[in-house]
Scaffold this motif. Structure first.
Motif, PDB file in Angstrom:
ATOM      1  N   PHE A  35       0.868  -1.175   0.000  1.00 38.49           N
ATOM      2  CA  PHE A  35       0.000   0.000   0.000  1.00 38.49           C
ATOM      3  C   PHE A  35       0.905   1.225   0.000  1.00 38.49           C
ATOM      4  CE2 PHE A  35      -3.190  -2.621   2.710  1.00 38.49           C
ATOM      5  CZ  PHE A  35      -3.461  -3.415   1.607  1.00 38.49           C
ATOM      6  N   LYS A  36       0.962   1.908  -1.116  1.00 36.82           N
ATOM      7  CA  LYS A  36       1.856   3.062  -1.217  1.00 36.82           C
ATOM      8  C   LYS A  36       1.371   4.193  -0.329  1.00 36.82           C
ATOM      9  CE  LYS A  36       3.383   2.007  -5.930  1.00 36.82           C
ATOM     10  NZ  LYS A  36       3.482   2.505  -7.322  1.00 36.82           N
ATOM     11  N   GLU A  37       2.325   5.031   0.083  1.00 31.55           N
ATOM     12  CA  GLU A  37       2.009   6.133   0.962  1.00 31.55           C
ATOM     13  C   GLU A  37       1.075   7.134   0.262  1.00 31.55           C
ATOM     14  OE1 GLU A  37       6.129   6.757  -0.843  1.00 31.55           O
ATOM     15  OE2 GLU A  37       4.943   5.145   0.047  1.00 31.55           O
ATOM     16  N   GLY A  38       0.094   7.649   1.019  1.00 32.39           N
ATOM     17  CA  GLY A  38      -0.812   8.658   0.499  1.00 32.39           C
ATOM     18  C   GLY A  38      -1.870   8.142  -0.457  1.00 32.39           C
ATOM     19  N   THR A  39      -2.069   6.835  -0.532  1.00 35.47           N
ATOM     20  CA  THR A  39      -3.058   6.273  -1.454  1.00 35.47           C
ATOM     21  C   THR A  39      -4.284   5.808  -0.698  1.00 35.47           C
ATOM     22  OG1 THR A  39      -2.031   4.070  -1.338  1.00 35.47           O
ATOM     23  CG2 THR A  39      -1.303   5.551  -3.103  1.00 35.47           C
ATOM     24  N   ARG A  40      -5.386   5.731  -1.428  1.00 36.53           N
ATOM     25  CA  ARG A  40      -6.640   5.197  -0.889  1.00 36.53           C
ATOM     26  C   ARG A  40      -6.811   3.784  -1.433  1.00 36.53           C
ATOM     27  NH1 ARG A  40     -10.659   8.326   0.973  1.00 36.53           N
ATOM     28  NH2 ARG A  40     -12.187   7.091  -0.194  1.00 36.53           N
ATOM     29  N   VAL A  41      -6.846   2.808  -0.541  1.00 39.94           N
ATOM     30  CA  VAL A  41      -6.931   1.405  -0.928  1.00 39.94           C
ATOM     31  C   VAL A  41      -8.262   0.849  -0.442  1.00 39.94           C
ATOM     32  CG1 VAL A  41      -5.877  -0.876  -0.781  1.00 39.94           C
ATOM     33  CG2 VAL A  41      -4.429   1.168  -0.778  1.00 39.94           C
ATOM     34  N   GLY A  42      -9.019   0.284  -1.367  1.00 36.65           N
ATOM     35  CA  GLY A  42     -10.277  -0.363  -1.007  1.00 36.65           C
ATOM     36  C   GLY A  42     -10.109  -1.868  -0.931  1.00 36.65           C
ATOM     37  N   VAL A  43     -10.596  -2.466   0.139  1.00 36.34           N
ATOM     38  CA  VAL A  43     -10.514  -3.921   0.338  1.00 36.34           C
ATOM     39  C   VAL A  43     -11.926  -4.482   0.215  1.00 36.34           C
ATOM     40  CG1 VAL A  43      -9.773  -5.780   1.864  1.00 36.34           C
ATOM     41  CG2 VAL A  43      -8.537  -3.610   1.864  1.00 36.34           C
ATOM     42  N   VAL A  44     -12.151  -5.318  -0.784  1.00 31.47           N
ATOM     43  CA  VAL A  44     -13.478  -5.862  -1.028  1.00 31.47           C
ATOM     44  C   VAL A  44     -13.402  -7.382  -1.079  1.00 31.47           C
ATOM     45  CG1 VAL A  44     -14.254  -3.821  -2.269  1.00 31.47           C
ATOM     46  CG2 VAL A  44     -13.228  -5.708  -3.534  1.00 31.47           C
ATOM     47  N   GLY A  45     -14.541  -7.997  -0.969  1.00 29.94           N
ATOM     48  CA  GLY A  45     -14.640  -9.459  -1.003  1.00 29.94           C
ATOM     49  C   GLY A  45     -15.920  -9.899  -0.332  1.00 29.94           C
TER      50      GLY A  45
END
Length: 408
Positions: free
Chosen positions: A190-200
């Motif tokens: 997860f790169k710095e300053g990014t928005r990561v969505g976790v789905v499943g």
């Protein structure tokens, strides 16, 4: 005979402990959700389910009581046989061999002795049964404790983490030593300053991943690196103070508005009011007579669900950490409050790493990256625009979401 009884009775008491807990849990859960149950007219169904649990518990309790009576009946039979034999011997003894007065005295003594033995036998058997509760306490006493809050010789710098870069290296998680592996070798960054969505889907491992990040569960294998620092080598306090989370169920504590926003007392009134203004609670609290000292009841019952979620947002605004986790934070609030929450997060955490466990798929559509989990495995990890352009698992989830919305 007593040894045979104690083994059987002990196991029945242990089983009774497992049947009693569901009755208590079901009653407490029903009491909390009684308004919803009545709204959907499901009172009869819940009452029927409760009676089934009570009947199951009563059957085991009845068997436990029956085993004690089984022991007492046979003990009394043996003791009465002993008493009867002694009486026959005393009566049939030759004349002059035993003084006449001693016969009645001996019989009275034997009768009292057998009664005492029956009482002690019943008392000892009941005590042996209830010792099972002490066994359970002993089991809890031997549960391993959490890792130390602070590792004195390996404390991260006060400015850590400066960027908020998270790296998962062959991460494997299991809940118990002999349990199956829940997360099966996840490797990504997860790169710095990014928005990561976790789905499943349900059971894919989304919440387990977040639990591992906060070290609620220790990794079975692999590492989690935050700005090149292995989180398993530092103390829990040093780690968790640097991570912020807005949980699915907003948690408030009995006290005041101030203690719920700043439980450690690290911030000034001016900072608290600024945080309240950003999370749109300033006007509401300004109208209260006690302002920041206004009361908050147990679990925040005197505040609405949306306001509790905004309280949690105010906490993370005060901490200003580089990593923010949204664990299905919008699952229990309406769409309007959800939009407010997402807007504030985009504005105030633009330079932070934001990990969003999605409940509503549109929540992660505008994320920089999307992680798709399935049965503990990393299926996809890419930009949402690229995943939507292919026949990907993420595209299928989005299509299912919109089709269900259309049917509703």
């Amino acid at each position: 005979m007593k040894g045979y009884y104690q083994k059987s009775a002990g196991e029945l008491m242990r089983i009774n402990g497992t049947t009693k807990a569901p009755v208590m849990n079901y009653a407490s859960e029903t009491a909390l959700g009684v308004a919803t149950i009545r709204a959907f007219r499901m009172v009869d169904k819940f009452f029927s389910n409760y009676l089934k649990l009570v009947d199951t518990d009563a059957k085991v309790f009845l068997c436990s009581t029956a085993t004690l009576e089984w022991l007492v009946l046979r003990t009394e039979a043996l003791q009465n046989l002993t008493l009867f034999t002694a009486a026959i011997l005393l009566v049939l003894a030759p004349k002059g061999y035993i003084a006449p007065g001693l016969v009645g005295l001996s019989l009275s003594y034997a009768f009292a002795l057998t009664g005492t033995q029956v009482f002690l036998s019943r008392w000892y058997s009941s005590l042996s049964n209830y010792i099972v509760s002490v066994e359970r306490i002993k089991q809890y006493m031997n549960i391993p404790s959490e890792p130390p809050a602070i590792v004195a010789d390996n404390r991260p710098p006060t400015s850590w983490p400066p960027k908020g870069r998270i790296k998962l290296v062959d991460l494997k998680i299991r809940y118990r030593p002999n349990a199956p592996i829940v997360l099966q070798g996840i490797t990504c960054t997860f790169k710095e300053g990014t928005r990561v969505g976790v789905v499943g889907r349900t059971g894919s491992g989304k919440t387990t991943l977040i639990s591992a990040l906060f070290r609620l569960i220790e990794p079975y294998n692999g590492r989690i690196l935050i700005d090149d620092v292995d989180i398993c080598t530092i103390g829990l306090k040093d780690l968790r103070l640097k991570l912020s989370i807005i949980p699915q169920e907003p948690t408030l504590f009995r006290g005041s508005v101030r203690t719920n926003l700043d439980p450690l007392g690290l911030h000034s009134d001016d900072e608290i009011w600024k945080a309240l203004e950003k999370c749109q609670l300033k006007d509401t609290i300004s109208e209260l007579p006690n302002l920041l000292e206004s009361s908050v009841s147990d679990e925040g019952e005197n505040w609405s669900m949306g306001q509790r979620q905004l309280f949690c947002l105010g906490r993370v605004l005060l901490k200003r950490n580089k990593i923010l986790v949204l664990d299905e934070a919008t699952a229990s609030i309406d769409s309007a409050t959800d939009a407010i929450l997402q807007k504030i997060i985009r504005q105030e955490f633009a330079n932070c790493t934001v990990i969003t466990v999605a409940h509503r798929v549109p929540t992660v559509i505008d994320s920089d990256m999307v992680m798709v989990l399935s049965y503990g495995k990393l299926v996809e990890y890419d930009e949402p625009s690229k995943l939507m352009g292919t026949n990907s698992s993420f595209a299928k989830l989005v299509a299912e979401y919109w089709s269900s919305c259309t049917r509703d």
